[in-house]
Write a protein that holds these residues in place. Structure first.
Motif, PDB file in Angstrom:
ATOM      1  N   MET A 164       0.859  -1.196   0.000  1.00 19.92           N
ATOM      2  CA  MET A 164       0.000   0.000   0.000  1.00 19.92           C
ATOM      3  C   MET A 164       0.890   1.239   0.000  1.00 19.92           C
ATOM      4  N   SER A 165       0.642   2.171  -0.882  1.00 19.98           N
ATOM      5  CA  SER A 165       1.512   3.332  -1.026  1.00 19.98           C
ATOM      6  C   SER A 165       1.291   4.337   0.093  1.00 19.98           C
ATOM      7  N   ALA A 166       2.338   5.145   0.353  1.00 16.72           N
ATOM      8  CA  ALA A 166       2.224   6.213   1.341  1.00 16.72           C
ATOM      9  C   ALA A 166       1.151   7.219   0.935  1.00 16.72           C
ATOM     10  N   VAL A 167       0.945   7.381  -0.374  1.00 20.13           N
ATOM     11  CA  VAL A 167      -0.089   8.300  -0.858  1.00 20.13           C
ATOM     12  C   VAL A 167      -1.469   7.846  -0.377  1.00 20.13           C
ATOM     13  N   LYS A 168      -1.706   6.529  -0.436  1.00 20.47           N
ATOM     14  CA  LYS A 168      -2.986   5.983   0.025  1.00 20.47           C
ATOM     15  C   LYS A 168      -3.150   6.218   1.523  1.00 20.47           C
ATOM     16  N   LEU A 169      -2.103   5.944   2.279  1.00 20.92           N
ATOM     17  CA  LEU A 169      -2.154   6.157   3.723  1.00 20.92           C
ATOM     18  C   LEU A 169      -2.399   7.631   4.039  1.00 20.92           C
ATOM     19  N   GLU A 170      -1.760   8.502   3.294  1.00 25.45           N
ATOM     20  CA  GLU A 170      -1.942   9.937   3.484  1.00 25.45           C
ATOM     21  C   GLU A 170      -3.387  10.346   3.212  1.00 25.45           C
ATOM     22  N   GLY A 171      -3.974   9.768   2.158  1.00 27.73           N
ATOM     23  CA  GLY A 171      -5.366  10.078   1.841  1.00 27.73           C
ATOM     24  C   GLY A 171      -6.306   9.666   2.944  1.00 27.73           C
ATOM     25  N   TRP A 172      -6.081   8.471   3.484  1.00 31.14           N
ATOM     26  CA  TRP A 172      -6.906   8.014   4.602  1.00 31.14           C
ATOM     27  C   TRP A 172      -6.746   8.940   5.801  1.00 31.14           C
ATOM     28  N   ARG A 173      -5.492   9.267   6.119  1.00 28.44           N
ATOM     29  CA  ARG A 173      -5.251  10.097   7.301  1.00 28.44           C
ATOM     30  C   ARG A 173      -5.899  11.475   7.150  1.00 28.44           C
ATOM     31  N   GLU A 174      -5.821  12.039   5.967  1.00 25.72           N
ATOM     32  CA  GLU A 174      -6.404  13.364   5.739  1.00 25.72           C
ATOM     33  C   GLU A 174      -7.913  13.336   5.938  1.00 25.72           C
ATOM     34  N   ARG A 175      -8.573  12.307   5.390  1.00 20.02           N
ATOM     35  CA  ARG A 175     -10.029  12.201   5.537  1.00 20.02           C
ATOM     36  C   ARG A 175     -10.406  11.951   7.000  1.00 20.02           C
ATOM     37  N   ILE A 176      -9.672  11.066   7.652  1.00 18.51           N
ATOM     38  CA  ILE A 176      -9.952  10.742   9.051  1.00 18.51           C
ATOM     39  C   ILE A 176      -9.740  11.956   9.938  1.00 18.51           C
ATOM     40  N   ARG A 177      -8.675  12.692   9.687  1.00 14.06           N
ATOM     41  CA  ARG A 177      -8.389  13.907  10.467  1.00 14.06           C
ATOM     42  C   ARG A 177      -9.515  14.929  10.301  1.00 14.06           C
ATOM     43  N   LYS A 178      -9.970  15.099   9.073  1.00 18.29           N
ATOM     44  CA  LYS A 178     -11.052  16.036   8.800  1.00 18.29           C
ATOM     45  C   LYS A 178     -12.339  15.608   9.503  1.00 18.29           C
ATOM     46  N   GLU A 179     -12.650  14.313   9.448  1.00 20.30           N
ATOM     47  CA  GLU A 179     -13.860  13.812  10.101  1.00 20.30           C
ATOM     48  C   GLU A 179     -13.778  13.992  11.616  1.00 20.30           C
ATOM     49  N   LEU A 180     -12.601  13.781  12.196  1.00 25.27           N
ATOM     50  CA  LEU A 180     -12.455  13.959  13.638  1.00 25.27           C
ATOM     51  C   LEU A 180     -12.686  15.422  14.016  1.00 25.27           C
ATOM     52  N   ASP A 181     -12.093  16.330  13.256  1.00 21.42           N
ATOM     53  CA  ASP A 181     -12.301  17.756  13.534  1.00 21.42           C
ATOM     54  C   ASP A 181     -13.783  18.123  13.443  1.00 21.42           C
ATOM     55  N   ASN A 182     -14.457  17.627  12.409  1.00 18.07           N
ATOM     56  CA  ASN A 182     -15.882  17.929  12.228  1.00 18.07           C
ATOM     57  C   ASN A 182     -16.735  17.351  13.357  1.00 18.07           C
ATOM     58  N   THR A 183     -16.382  16.135  13.788  1.00 18.22           N
ATOM     59  CA  THR A 183     -17.136  15.484  14.856  1.00 18.22           C
ATOM     60  C   THR A 183     -16.988  16.236  16.168  1.00 18.22           C
TER      61      THR A 183
END
Length: 404
Positions: free
Chosen positions: A1-20
């Motif tokens: 799994m590429s670092a780009v994929k991991l970065e994409g997941w982390r960015e979405r998860i971080r955004k969702e946590l902030d919104n929550t």
């Protein structure tokens, strides 16, 4: 799994946590009476003012954990909300056990803190302990820590010595049962009370931790092919619907609890058992091959479960699956575990988050349509979603920091 994929997941998860976090900061605080509203509609409107003690405790714990361990949440408004929630709990949650019995925590309070309902279980007390201990860590209040430890002793007594003082006399037809929720919860509390507190704390709760692990392992049944929610005290399968019940979300949560223990103790055998039995099996049994997502309940023999909501897709089992597969991958680096995480991630983030109003829906039909559109209720509060996002963000931070 590429670092780009991991970065994409982390960015979405971080955004969702902030919104929550923003959603609950905005809509859940009762500035008049203290504590938190949890019955919150899709748009943030409070539709019931009752306050559920286990959700009050969970919200205090979650605010404190975010404040203590994530720099961007080290904000005065989060600390003050946690302290106000803790004060409400300390003032109103504890109720007399009656007849000189031990103090219990109410299950439900009115808005202004009057006890409305007491359950004959230990879960309100467990989340009270979590809240007080975590709050003591951010405030330095040793009385809170002592209070958490004293209530922990009472919970241990109820679970391991005498449950009758909970007000639950054993009836003639009742079969004493090892329900997986109890040792799981106690193991969670051991991890809470011992984290960062050195050898003395680890020794104090070492026997209990071992007991919890063994109690959880008893739920491996059918020659290692199934995790059953309820077994006898001796670890045998129970008759009827109760004995055949499977709860994939609970099994996955137990899986990552066991992975935490195996990581701390460098126990490779426990790690293998946690992954093979408590992470892979409930996923294989519980994943809906037609519509995607995890079933809420299953019957190990294929009968229709008696729980009316058995085929619904709920928020919290998917949260537990995300944590479990990412933790399993983080510990082993086996690609198939990250592929499982990816599959759960795609379903979860395409179905549960509400892009319009924020936070997540909690209850979907089997086909994945929103069945109940509120954001909080008697069971869904500020806990499973933010805990999942918080833990996954931190694990992705670790993976990216150590990626090639």
């Amino acid at each position: 799994m590429s670092a780009v994929k991991l970065e994409g997941w982390r960015e979405r998860i971080r955004k969702e946590l902030d919104n929550t976090v923003d959603f609950w900061l905005k809509y859940s605080h009762d500035t008049t009476h203290g504590g938190f509203f949890t019955c919150i509609g899709r748009d943030g409107k409070v539709y019931d003012e009752l306050k559920y003690v286990w959700l009050q405790g969970r919200q205090v714990w979650m605010y404190c954990r975010l404040y203590r361990t994530m720099e961007r949440f080290h904000k005065p408004e989060i600390l003050e909300a946690a302290k106000a929630g803790g004060a409400f709990l300390r003032k109103f949650a504890r109720v007399s056990g009656g007849s000189g019995g031990p103090w219990k925590c109410a299950f439900c309070l009115t808005r202004d803190g009057k006890a409305l309902k007491v359950q004959r279980t230990v879960f309100s007390e467990c989340f009270y302990i979590m809240a007080m201990d975590e709050l003591s860590r951010v405030t330095g209040d040793k009385d809170m820590q002592l209070e958490a430890e004293q209530m922990m002793e009472q919970v241990i007594y109820w679970v391991r010595v005498d449950s009758s003082s909970l007000g639950r006399p054993q009836l003639p037809g009742e079969v004493p049962t090892n329900s997986m929720a109890v040792p799981m919860m106690l193991l969670c509390l051991v991890q809470q009370l011992t984290e960062g507190r050195g050898q003395e704390a680890a020794q104090k709760y070492g026997d209990l931790a071992s007991w919890c692990v063994q109690q959880i392992l008893q739920h491996i049944q059918r020659d290692g092919t199934a995790i059953l929610e309820n077994v006898s005290l001796e670890g045998a399968e129970l008759p009827g619907c109760q004995g055949r019940l499977q709860n994939p979300g609970h099994a996955l949560e137990a899986g990552w609890f066991l992975l935490q223990v195996s990581g701390e103790q460098q126990d490779e055998e426990l790690q293998r058992t946690a992954i093979n039995k408590f992470v892979e099996l409930p996923y294989q049994d519980g994943w809906d091959k037609e519509h995607g997502g995890l079933f809420y309940f299953l019957d190990v023999d294929g009968h229709c479960p008696t729980q009316l909501e058995w085929n619904m897709k709920l928020w919290w089992p998917h949260c537990e699956a995300l944590i479990a597969f990412l933790m399993a991958y983080n510990q082993t680096k086996k690609p198939q575990l990250l592929e499982r995480f990816s599959q759960v991630y795609e379903y979860t983030f395409s179905h549960f988050p509400d892009a319009k109003s924020g936070e997540w829906f909690g209850y979907l039909t089997q086909e994945g349509k929103v069945a109940l559109d509120f954001k909080g209720g008697p069971f869904k509060g500020f806990f499973h979603v933010p805990r999942c996002l918080y833990m996954c963000e931190r694990m992705l931070d670790d993976l990216l920091a150590n990626s090639d």
